[in-house]
Enzyme design. Structure first.
Site, PDB file in Angstrom:
ATOM      1  N   LYS A 137      60.581  68.452  45.481  1.00 23.28           N
ATOM      2  CA  LYS A 137      59.362  68.901  44.804  1.00 23.28           C
ATOM      3  C   LYS A 137      59.755  69.608  43.518  1.00 23.28           C
ATOM      4  O   LYS A 137      60.401  70.657  43.538  1.00 23.28           O
ATOM      5  CB  LYS A 137      58.547  69.826  45.696  1.00 23.28           C
ATOM      6  CG  LYS A 137      57.239  70.307  45.042  1.00 23.28           C
ATOM      7  CD  LYS A 137      56.491  71.288  45.919  1.00 23.28           C
ATOM      8  CE  LYS A 137      55.815  70.606  47.079  1.00 23.28           C
ATOM      9  NZ  LYS A 137      54.663  69.785  46.667  1.00 23.28           N
ATOM     10  N   GLU A 189      55.283  67.674  41.173  1.00 21.00           N
ATOM     11  CA  GLU A 189      55.526  66.302  41.600  1.00 21.00           C
ATOM     12  C   GLU A 189      56.582  66.266  42.701  1.00 21.00           C
ATOM     13  O   GLU A 189      57.486  67.098  42.739  1.00 21.00           O
ATOM     14  CB  GLU A 189      55.994  65.460  40.407  1.00 21.00           C
ATOM     15  CG  GLU A 189      54.993  65.416  39.266  1.00 21.00           C
ATOM     16  CD  GLU A 189      55.559  64.766  38.018  1.00 21.00           C
ATOM     17  OE1 GLU A 189      56.790  64.871  37.814  1.00 21.00           O
ATOM     18  OE2 GLU A 189      54.791  64.161  37.263  1.00 21.00           O
ATOM     19  N   VAL A 190      56.466  65.257  43.576  1.00 19.31           N
ATOM     20  CA  VAL A 190      57.404  65.105  44.683  1.00 19.31           C
ATOM     21  C   VAL A 190      58.115  63.765  44.544  1.00 19.31           C
ATOM     22  O   VAL A 190      57.473  62.732  44.336  1.00 19.31           O
ATOM     23  CB  VAL A 190      56.689  65.179  46.046  1.00 19.31           C
ATOM     24  CG1 VAL A 190      57.703  65.081  47.181  1.00 19.31           C
ATOM     25  CG2 VAL A 190      55.902  66.480  46.162  1.00 19.31           C
ATOM     26  N   ASP A 221      45.795  75.271  51.604  1.00 21.15           N
ATOM     27  CA  ASP A 221      45.530  73.904  51.120  1.00 21.15           C
ATOM     28  C   ASP A 221      45.771  72.897  52.242  1.00 21.15           C
ATOM     29  O   ASP A 221      46.438  71.877  52.050  1.00 21.15           O
ATOM     30  CB  ASP A 221      46.397  73.580  49.909  1.00 21.15           C
ATOM     31  CG  ASP A 221      45.910  72.324  49.168  1.00 21.15           C
ATOM     32  OD1 ASP A 221      44.746  71.923  49.382  1.00 21.15           O
ATOM     33  OD2 ASP A 221      46.688  71.750  48.390  1.00 21.15           O
ATOM     34  N   GLY A 266      54.466  61.461  45.239  1.00 23.98           N
ATOM     35  CA  GLY A 266      53.119  61.975  45.044  1.00 23.98           C
ATOM     36  C   GLY A 266      53.121  63.162  44.111  1.00 23.98           C
ATOM     37  O   GLY A 266      54.156  63.590  43.596  1.00 23.98           O
ATOM     38  N   GLN A 267      51.917  63.698  43.885  1.00 21.59           N
ATOM     39  CA  GLN A 267      51.769  64.847  43.005  1.00 21.59           C
ATOM     40  C   GLN A 267      50.680  65.744  43.559  1.00 21.59           C
ATOM     41  O   GLN A 267      49.599  65.279  43.909  1.00 21.59           O
ATOM     42  CB  GLN A 267      51.418  64.412  41.579  1.00 21.59           C
ATOM     43  CG  GLN A 267      51.297  65.580  40.607  1.00 21.59           C
ATOM     44  CD  GLN A 267      51.296  65.132  39.162  1.00 21.59           C
ATOM     45  OE1 GLN A 267      51.423  63.953  38.876  1.00 21.59           O
ATOM     46  NE2 GLN A 267      51.160  66.070  38.247  1.00 21.59           N
ATOM     47  N   GLY A 268      50.975  67.026  43.654  1.00 21.24           N
ATOM     48  CA  GLY A 268      50.014  67.998  44.141  1.00 21.24           C
ATOM     49  C   GLY A 268      49.753  69.066  43.110  1.00 21.24           C
ATOM     50  O   GLY A 268      50.162  68.962  41.949  1.00 21.24           O
ATOM     51  N   GLY A 269      49.062  70.114  43.537  1.00 17.86           N
ATOM     52  CA  GLY A 269      48.718  71.176  42.618  1.00 17.86           C
ATOM     53  C   GLY A 269      49.905  71.975  42.141  1.00 17.86           C
ATOM     54  O   GLY A 269      49.837  72.648  41.113  1.00 17.86           O
TER      55      GLY A 269
END
Length: 666
Positions: free
Chosen positions: A372, A357-358, A469, A351-354
């Site tokens: 991460k 990327e993970v 978050d 996945g990808q967050g603020g």
């Protein structure tokens, strides 16, 4: 005298030549004949096989590249075959090895349709099946050096060998020849050497898969070992074995007779051997030094003392971490991370967050981690980054994802977490095909687990951590579907202000943000409480906060929709239909009530996480009457009624105007 001098030169030349030639003699290791299918001596298959072998051993074969495949005949008697020479041997050595293996093949496997032959310098393989460009890892063999590792524990020895071998596998898979060697230190006095190779007709991924399987089949309880698979080979040992057979046949040369007396003979007889030995000595150390510079290096799994095996069993729950935790004890080696994630292969992306990327990472021993890869606009220097990692790594609770360590390499800043197998809560919660796996009983436990995790961050840890978050995507589920809060402490690690009550940079996900945080950058523990309330409503309803859109003249989001149902006395309409009748109305209504207390507009009206945990665990605690939530959105009818006071309205509460495109707090 001249004839004597000539004799000495010829003797030295023949000695060196015979020594080199003996080193070049192909050394047989192992063969495997498949007994499942055979052929008769006078059959068409026999003729095709001999044609194939003749082609592979011809003068025009690809000895310079060290690899060739060929096909002979037509189905059902078609034969496919190939040869592979070790990646660093000369064409002459390759040709000699293939010639010998072809000559011996029919005597070693006289009637089998499928066979593979392994020599020190080459491999020969043929089959009645199409084996070209096809990965095959069946029918392999493993060999070991007889001696045990020297003064190194077996698990440590395994780590020391596995990591550089896997890095060499990546290098080989990416190279044209599908070949790589490596050198790494066992201890201060001893080095080990490794070599990996695939058939060049394999794809990069097939080559890597084959080599990883080959490498992981080794038991690593001896000082040396090798694995032979039909499509690849791997080996490690305590001497530079891959340079034993890489010299071609010397060019013919004739020594010229000289002149002189007895002194000349004596000088030559003494000087020549000494000169030869000296040159060999210089050459040996030159090659050794060059190899030292070009190898992919001595790369333990970690740069410092920590071993990979220490991350296989993260503690289930602790109080406040370990005081002896240091930045050094948490640091991973960058090349180990690259190897574990297959060079950050997109297929491994979780996945990808603020913050970045993970990726899923798998170490050679099978330990899985989440990696991460932080965005490169972090505001932290290296020292500050390391210090904050140590702080966050000490936060350990069964409802928090454990931070195992970090990595720094140039501009790269990487965090390594425990791997949580069941993905995130939103994967199950918002997918109609997956919602059924989360019945109410399980969701209620998830709500309680999230609350306990946030309570630990707010109150029970040594430092107060505000998540900022909290959302369904940051709640991971373990193998037993227990929740683990992820991405906590990221504001600290990323170099953002965590001590002040205001920030110019708002991070998080709109819809989960408290009004005072989204609009003015003011954050506190009550900001997380607001996000928790939104999350509880999503868990109860199975709907995203943003999933409700403008329909039939009404403007709504999940918080607004819930408040209207609550005000109308029909909160049960919020319940996820997938529950059926398998839930307690009082229990689910209480959760909705608590959620509405959490999303109240005024932060001072919201309960603390400590109070929320008590409310969830003790049904006898009376709940306050909730006030209107923040970001309450008015329908067109409500706006019209407010604009016309003469209309008969039930003024339950005051509502400020807002639009779906410009959301604002009251």
């Amino acid at each position: 005298m001249s004839s004597l001098i000539c004799f000495i030169f010829l003797f030295l030349f023949s000695f060196i030549t015979s020594f080199t030639a003996s080193a070049q003699n192909p050394f047989y290791l192992y063969h495997n004949c498949s007994i499942t299918t055979t052929y008769s001596s006078n059959s068409t298959y026999s003729t095709n096989l001999k044609t194939l072998l003749s082609s592979l051993s011809s003068r025009n074969a690809s000895y310079s590249t060290g690899f060739q495949n060929a096909t002979a005949g037509q189905a059902p008697d078609m034969v496919t075959g190939l040869f592979l020479c070790r990646g660093n041997v000369s064409p002459e050595v390759c040709r000699s090895c293939i010639a010998l293996s072809v000559n011996e093949s029919l005597s070693r496997c006289p009637n089998e349709r499928e066979a593979v032959f392994y020599y020190e310098q080459c491999m020969l393989r043929y089959s009645n099946r199409n084996i070209l460009s096809t990965l095959n890892t069946d029918g392999g063999v493993f060999m070991q050096n007889a001696r045990n590792p020297i003064s190194v524990k077996q698990d440590r020895f395994r780590d020391l060998v596995l990591n550089p071998m896997n890095l060499a596998a990546i290098e080989a898979a990416r190279s044209i020849k599908r070949f790589a060697v490596t050198k790494f230190d066992l201890n201060a006095l001893q080095s080990l050497y490794g070599m990996v190779q695939c058939t060049p007709d394999l794809t990069e991924q097939d080559c890597l898969d084959c080599l990883q399987q080959s490498i992981n089949q080794v038991t690593y309880d001896k000082i040396g070992g090798r694995t032979f698979l039909p499509s690849c080979t791997s080996r490690y040992d305590n001497y530079e074995f891959y340079n034993e057979f890489n010299v071609g046949t010397p060019q013919d040369s004739s020594p010229r007779p000289g002149k002189g007396g007895n002194s000349s003979v004596i000088v030559i007889a003494v000087v020549v051997p000494i000169t030869v030995l000296f040159l060999l000595f210089v050459a040996f150390f030159s090659v050794r030094r060059a190899k030292r510079k070009k190898t992919i290096g001595a790369i333990p799994l970690f740069k410092v003392k920590r071993k990979e095996t220490e991350v296989t069993e993260p503690p289930a729950e602790t109080t406040d971490g370990d005081d002896i935790t240091t930045a050094g004890s948490l640091q991973f080696d960058f090349k180990a991370i690259v190897a574990a994630t297959d060079i950050f292969l997109p297929i491994n992306k979780l996945g990808q967050g603020g913050f970045g990327e993970v990726y899923k990472g798998t170490f050679p021993s099978g330990v899985q981690v989440a990696v991460k890869r932080l965005s490169k606009n972090s505001g932290q220097g290296e020292k500050e980054f390391e210090n904050e990692v140590v702080v966050v790594a000490k936060l350990q609770h069964r409802n928090l994802v454990k931070l195992l360590g970090y990595c720094l390499e140039g501009e790269e800043k990487i965090l390594v977490y425990e791997f949580v197998p069941n993905k995130s809560l939103d994967y199950f919660l918002f997918d109609p095909t997956m919602q059924g796996q989360l019945d109410w009983s399980r969701r209620y436990k998830i709500i309680g687990g999230i609350a306990r995790g946030i309570l630990y961050l707010h109150q029970d840890s040594r430092l107060t951590i505000i998540h900022r978050d909290l959302k369904a995507g940051n709640i991971l589920l373990d193998a037993d579907m227990n929740p683990k809060v992820a991405d906590f402490g990221m504001a600290r690690i990323f170099g953002m202000d965590q001590t002040e009550a205001n920030t110019r940079r708002v991070v998080g996900t709109y819809g989960y943000m408290a009004p005072e945080y989204a609009m003015y950058g003011k954050f506190s523990m009550k900001s997380d409480v607001y996000s928790f309330g939104v999350l509880v409503l999503e868990i109860v309803s199975g709907m995203k906060n943003s999933s409700l859109d403008q329909m039939d003249g009404s403007i709504s989001n999940l918080v607004t929709y819930t408040w209207r149902l609550w005000s109308n006395g029909s909160p049960s309409e919020l319940v996820d239909p997938s529950f059926g009748d398998n839930y307690q109305t009082s229990e689910i209504t209480r959760c909705i009530h608590i959620a509405l207390l959490c999303v109240q507009e005024d932060a001072n009206d919201r309960p603390t996480m400590s109070a929320i945990v008590q409310m969830l665990t003790t049904s006898s605690i009376a709940l306050a009457v909730p006030r209107p939530p923040g970001f309450f959105l008015r329908s067109k009818q409500e706006q019209a009624e407010r604009a016309c006071p003469s209309m008969d309205t039930s003024d339950l509460f005051s509502i400020d105007e807002a639009s779906i495109t410009s959301v604002a707090p009251r």
